[in-house]
Design a protein around this motif. Structure first.
Motif, short mmCIF file in Angstrom:
data_model
loop_
_atom_site.label_atom_id
_atom_site.label_comp_id
_atom_site.label_asym_id
_atom_site.label_seq_id
_atom_site.Cartn_x
_atom_site.Cartn_y
_atom_site.Cartn_z
N GLY A 115 0.81 -1.22 0.00
CA GLY A 115 0.00 0.00 0.00
C GLY A 115 0.84 1.26 0.00
N GLU A 116 1.96 1.23 0.70
CA GLU A 116 2.85 2.38 0.74
C GLU A 116 3.49 2.65 -0.61
OE1 GLU A 116 5.49 1.22 3.85
OE2 GLU A 116 4.20 1.99 5.46
N SER A 117 3.46 1.64 -1.48
CA SER A 117 4.01 1.79 -2.83
C SER A 117 2.91 1.98 -3.88
CB SER A 117 4.86 0.57 -3.20
OG SER A 117 5.98 0.45 -2.34
N GLY A 118 1.70 2.27 -3.40
CA GLY A 118 0.60 2.53 -4.32
C GLY A 118 -0.06 1.30 -4.88
N ILE A 119 0.09 0.17 -4.19
CA ILE A 119 -0.50 -1.09 -4.67
C ILE A 119 -1.47 -1.62 -3.62
CG2 ILE A 119 -0.05 -3.47 -5.35
CD1 ILE A 119 2.69 -2.56 -6.31
N HIS A 120 -2.71 -1.78 -4.00
CA HIS A 120 -3.72 -2.34 -3.09
C HIS A 120 -3.81 -3.85 -3.30
CE1 HIS A 120 -7.44 -2.73 -0.80
NE2 HIS A 120 -7.89 -3.49 -1.78
N ILE A 121 -3.74 -4.60 -2.21
CA ILE A 121 -3.81 -6.06 -2.30
C ILE A 121 -5.07 -6.58 -1.62
CG2 ILE A 121 -2.73 -8.25 -1.68
CD1 ILE A 121 -0.04 -6.99 -1.82
N ASP A 122 -5.85 -7.36 -2.37
CA ASP A 122 -6.95 -8.12 -1.79
C ASP A 122 -6.48 -9.56 -1.61
OD1 ASP A 122 -8.81 -6.04 -1.70
OD2 ASP A 122 -9.45 -6.39 -3.77
N VAL A 123 -7.04 -10.24 -0.62
CA VAL A 123 -6.61 -11.61 -0.30
C VAL A 123 -7.81 -12.55 -0.37
CG1 VAL A 123 -5.65 -13.13 1.46
CG2 VAL A 123 -4.70 -10.83 1.15
N GLN A 124 -7.62 -13.67 -1.05
CA GLN A 124 -8.63 -14.73 -1.12
C GLN A 124 -7.92 -16.07 -1.14
OE1 GLN A 124 -12.19 -14.64 -1.29
NE2 GLN A 124 -11.94 -16.85 -1.04
N ASP A 125 -8.11 -16.88 -0.11
CA ASP A 125 -7.46 -18.19 -0.07
C ASP A 125 -8.14 -19.14 -1.06
OD1 ASP A 125 -5.43 -17.90 1.91
OD2 ASP A 125 -7.00 -17.80 3.44
N PHE A 126 -7.35 -19.68 -1.97
CA PHE A 126 -7.88 -20.62 -2.95
C PHE A 126 -7.54 -22.07 -2.61
CE2 PHE A 126 -8.69 -16.84 -5.30
CZ PHE A 126 -9.71 -17.15 -6.17
N ILE A 127 -6.80 -22.24 -1.52
CA ILE A 127 -6.49 -23.58 -1.04
C ILE A 127 -6.71 -23.62 0.47
CG2 ILE A 127 -4.66 -25.29 -0.65
CD1 ILE A 127 -5.54 -25.20 -3.52
N GLN A 128 -7.39 -24.65 0.94
CA GLN A 128 -7.55 -24.86 2.38
C GLN A 128 -6.69 -26.05 2.80
OE1 GLN A 128 -11.74 -25.40 3.12
NE2 GLN A 128 -12.23 -23.24 2.84
N ILE A 129 -6.14 -25.95 4.01
CA ILE A 129 -5.30 -27.01 4.54
C ILE A 129 -6.08 -27.74 5.64
CG2 ILE A 129 -3.15 -27.58 5.70
CD1 ILE A 129 -2.86 -26.53 2.82
N LYS A 130 -6.31 -29.05 5.43
CA LYS A 130 -7.04 -29.86 6.41
C LYS A 130 -6.08 -30.90 7.00
CE LYS A 130 -10.92 -33.08 6.94
NZ LYS A 130 -12.00 -33.80 6.24
N PRO A 131 -5.81 -30.83 8.29
CA PRO A 131 -4.89 -31.79 8.93
C PRO A 131 -5.42 -33.22 8.83
CG PRO A 131 -5.29 -29.90 10.35
CD PRO A 131 -6.29 -29.81 9.24
N VAL A 132 -4.50 -34.15 8.73
CA VAL A 132 -4.82 -35.58 8.70
C VAL A 132 -4.15 -36.22 9.91
CG1 VAL A 132 -4.52 -37.76 7.48
CG2 VAL A 132 -5.04 -35.66 6.20
N THR A 133 -4.92 -36.95 10.70
CA THR A 133 -4.37 -37.64 11.86
C THR A 133 -3.89 -39.03 11.45
OG1 THR A 133 -5.79 -36.46 13.42
CG2 THR A 133 -4.86 -38.55 14.16
N LEU A 134 -2.63 -39.30 11.69
CA LEU A 134 -2.05 -40.59 11.34
C LEU A 134 -1.73 -41.40 12.60
CD1 LEU A 134 0.48 -39.72 8.48
CD2 LEU A 134 -1.86 -40.58 8.27
N PRO A 135 -2.48 -42.45 12.86
CA PRO A 135 -2.15 -43.31 14.01
C PRO A 135 -0.74 -43.89 13.91
CG PRO A 135 -4.37 -43.76 13.22
CD PRO A 135 -3.73 -42.86 12.20
N SER A 136 -0.20 -43.97 12.69
CA SER A 136 1.14 -44.53 12.53
C SER A 136 2.21 -43.66 13.16
CB SER A 136 1.44 -44.72 11.05
OG SER A 136 1.36 -43.49 10.35
N LEU A 137 1.87 -42.41 13.46
CA LEU A 137 2.84 -41.52 14.11
C LEU A 137 2.78 -41.64 15.63
CD1 LEU A 137 2.76 -38.20 12.04
CD2 LEU A 137 4.44 -40.04 12.00
N LYS A 138 1.84 -42.42 16.11
CA LYS A 138 1.75 -42.60 17.56
C LYS A 138 2.94 -43.41 18.05
CE LYS A 138 -1.23 -44.19 21.31
NZ LYS A 138 -2.56 -44.70 21.70
N GLY A 139 3.53 -42.98 19.14
CA GLY A 139 4.68 -43.69 19.69
C GLY A 139 4.31 -45.07 20.20
N ASN A 140 5.27 -45.96 20.15
CA ASN A 140 5.02 -47.32 20.65
C ASN A 140 5.79 -47.60 21.93
OD1 ASN A 140 7.61 -47.46 19.69
ND2 ASN A 140 7.12 -48.80 17.96
N LYS A 141 6.29 -46.54 22.54
CA LYS A 141 7.00 -46.69 23.81
C LYS A 141 6.13 -46.13 24.93
CE LYS A 141 11.54 -46.23 21.62
NZ LYS A 141 12.82 -45.48 21.60
#
Length: 259
Positions: free
Chosen positions: A23-49
């Motif tokens: 904006g300080e350089s005379g440029i207006h930016i609008d923002v629109q997310d075109f990708i959403q990030i959805k976490p995946v829970t992996l039981p394989s990452l659970k510790g076995n100790k």
């Protein structure tokens, strides 16, 4: 906004500071997310100790294991949905031991995030692109296997190159890249694209005006754009949000040099 010379759309969230700088350089930016990030829970990452209070312990991020990241999103998901107090955020009841981590990752924001959640980690290799990161890991000569943390839209260059070099790749898909297309009615002088998947998501609902300049964060995003448009494509000087914004500012402040 009446003093803004140019209007830009960012296809991903930007920090307030980046919007202000533009904006300080005379440029207006609008923002629109075109990708959403959805976490995946992996039981394989659970510790076995066995741990404390029926909590398991995982040392998957400790040496001698090697963790590989090509996206800051994977690190954000680990921090927000796996790490935390006894790992309870993901319902796995796991304490992740993260000291002495050995990491190979994309440079820029991904490296910064890796150092944030793995303080004191040994960075074995860091490069701006997946193919170059794979080459750097292979060049070490003493890596026989890696744990690769990624999303559903990860590219093939890195895991394929590692496998071809005889390195075993254990792949952990810990988040989904979900397209979030939206119809954009306004005209923009430029659009910031931060990933090939964002390019696909945007173009699934919109057509580019022939005069709109496309800014790509790197070569792979630029390659995706070239498959869909003949519009002018400017590649950021570095793979970071700040560089993308500065590249756009420089372009529009020196637009005659590009004609």
């Amino acid at each position: 906004m009446q003093n803004d010379k140019y209007r830009i759309l960012s296809t991903r969230h930007l920090t307030d500071s980046s919007v202000v700088v533009a904006g300080e350089s005379g440029i207006h930016i609008d923002v629109q997310d075109f990708i959403q990030i959805k976490p995946v829970t992996l039981p394989s990452l659970k510790g076995n100790k066995p741990g404390w209070n029926d909590t398991s312990i995982s040392d998957i991020f400790q040496a001698p294991n090697v963790s590989v990241f090509t996206s800051a999103n994977a690190l954000k998901v680990l921090k927000q949905h796996y790490f935390g107090v006894n790992g309870l955020r993901n319902g796995l009841g796991t304490t992740f031991l993260t000291d002495n981590a050995r990491i190979g990752c994309i440079s820029g924001k991904t490296l910064e995030k890796a150092l944030e959640i793995f303080p004191g980690a040994e960075i074995l290799a860091s490069s701006p692109y997946g193919s170059e990161l794979a080459a750097a890991i292979i060049a070490l000569g003493n890596i026989s296997e890696v744990n690769f943390y990624c999303g559903t839209q990860r590219r093939n260059e890195l895991p394929d190159a590692l496998k071809q070099a005889g390195i075993t790749v254990h792949e952990y898909v810990i988040y989904e890249n979900i397209p979030a297309p939206a119809v954009i009615a306004d005209h923009y002088d430029g659009i910031l694209f931060f990933s090939p998947s964002a390019v696909k998501s945007y173009l699934s609902a919109n057509r580019l005006n022939s005069k709109t300049v496309c800014f790509a964060i790197g070569r792979t995003t630029a390659t995706e754009l070239r498959e869909h448009t003949d519009n002018k494509i400017i590649i950021s000087t570095d793979i970071s949000e700040e560089s993308m914004v500065q590249t756009a500012i420089f372009y529009f402040n020196n637009i005659n040099c590009y004609e």
